[in-house]
Design a protein around this motif. Sequence first.
Motif, PDB file in Angstrom:
ATOM      1  N   LEU A 125       0.812  -1.205   0.000  1.00 31.31           N
ATOM      2  CA  LEU A 125       0.000   0.000   0.000  1.00 31.31           C
ATOM      3  C   LEU A 125       0.849   1.260   0.000  1.00 31.31           C
ATOM      4  O   LEU A 125       0.354   2.338  -0.329  1.00 31.31           O
ATOM      5  N   GLU A 126       2.107   1.177   0.327  1.00 30.99           N
ATOM      6  CA  GLU A 126       2.976   2.334   0.360  1.00 30.99           C
ATOM      7  C   GLU A 126       4.379   1.933  -0.055  1.00 30.99           C
ATOM      8  O   GLU A 126       4.737   0.744   0.016  1.00 30.99           O
ATOM      9  N   GLN A 127       5.162   2.917  -0.522  1.00 26.48           N
ATOM     10  CA  GLN A 127       6.537   2.691  -0.961  1.00 26.48           C
ATOM     11  C   GLN A 127       7.428   3.708  -0.276  1.00 26.48           C
ATOM     12  O   GLN A 127       7.191   4.908  -0.380  1.00 26.48           O
ATOM     13  N   VAL A 128       8.386   3.221   0.423  1.00 27.35           N
ATOM     14  CA  VAL A 128       9.273   4.064   1.219  1.00 27.35           C
ATOM     15  C   VAL A 128      10.638   4.081   0.552  1.00 27.35           C
ATOM     16  O   VAL A 128      11.174   3.032   0.171  1.00 27.35           O
ATOM     17  N   LYS A 129      11.216   5.287   0.394  1.00 26.36           N
ATOM     18  CA  LYS A 129      12.545   5.442  -0.171  1.00 26.36           C
ATOM     19  C   LYS A 129      13.355   6.336   0.746  1.00 26.36           C
ATOM     20  O   LYS A 129      12.903   7.408   1.150  1.00 26.36           O
ATOM     21  N   PHE A 130      14.532   5.867   1.097  1.00 23.50           N
ATOM     22  CA  PHE A 130      15.409   6.604   1.992  1.00 23.50           C
ATOM     23  C   PHE A 130      16.405   7.412   1.167  1.00 23.50           C
ATOM     24  O   PHE A 130      17.039   6.889   0.256  1.00 23.50           O
ATOM     25  N   MET A 131      16.523   8.696   1.480  1.00 27.30           N
ATOM     26  CA  MET A 131      17.422   9.609   0.799  1.00 27.30           C
ATOM     27  C   MET A 131      18.735   9.660   1.571  1.00 27.30           C
ATOM     28  O   MET A 131      18.744   9.954   2.779  1.00 27.30           O
ATOM     29  N   THR A 132      19.823   9.334   0.878  1.00 25.87           N
ATOM     30  CA  THR A 132      21.140   9.332   1.521  1.00 25.87           C
ATOM     31  C   THR A 132      21.864  10.657   1.372  1.00 25.87           C
ATOM     32  O   THR A 132      22.871  10.890   2.034  1.00 25.87           O
TER      33      THR A 132
END
Length: 287
Positions: free
Chosen positions: A88-95
Amino acid sequence: MCAAIDMLASEQMFYGHSPPAGFLTDYTHTPQVRRPSMLSTRGFSAPCLSVLKPVQLTLKSAPRSCIRLSTDKKNKRVVFADDRGYALEQVKFMTEPSHVPPYWALKIIPSPSPERKPPPQSAVDLWEPRFPQPASDYLEFRRRITECCVSLENVIVKQNECAVDGTVKVKNLDFNKEVFVRATSDGWRTEEDTYCAFVESGPLSKNGVSTYDTFGFRLQLPIHSRRLDFCVCFRCKGNEYWDNRNGENYTIEKSSVRKSPAIACARINYGNSWTVKANDNGNTPYW
């Protein structure tokens, strides 16, 4: 008086009773019976009243349209992502740090096309005089006419016509005179004389004679050379008077000659041998 009484009695009888039963039969089914009237005795016939029939209106069915609208209603169905196994959701971590824009892969954003610069324009190789206009220094110009009897006045280089127009002033020593320009384009290996044409006379002196005359000329610029040297000659009473710019001559050359390196001139004079040549003193060699 009796007649009026009888008329009132008849009207009371007419309005006091309802009409007979056969009053409307003439307008329904029973044809109207012609009754003799007073007009028939005089040769006129009574009008014939036809039976009125009821009008029946029939409505025809409207033609069917060729456009058919679908009456089937399709039920809309809502399907969520988790019903099909998706998240239901997509998480992306910004480095990257907060003050640095994110780095995108080249596959997502193509590299910008290189800037198209216009092709460099080739510099125009113009003919330029390598001397100041003689008439710009008025005192020296007048001294040269008075002492040397001849002087170049000015020149105009016409690039489109590949020519040089100029004027020469000479001292009025005699009516008969010749003025010509001697020019070369190969370092005085060959030379060519171009005679000048009379233009006008100068101001008159106290004796009523002009002090100097003006002549004009035109020289064609060389095609296979980048330099043109010339000088002016004045002939009068068997004598020749020259104006060669104090031995340096008047030079007109292309602008590329001044910008080209000295080695290019050496290759023209001495070929491609790259031979070292000594100067007059024999000390410092030059190409």
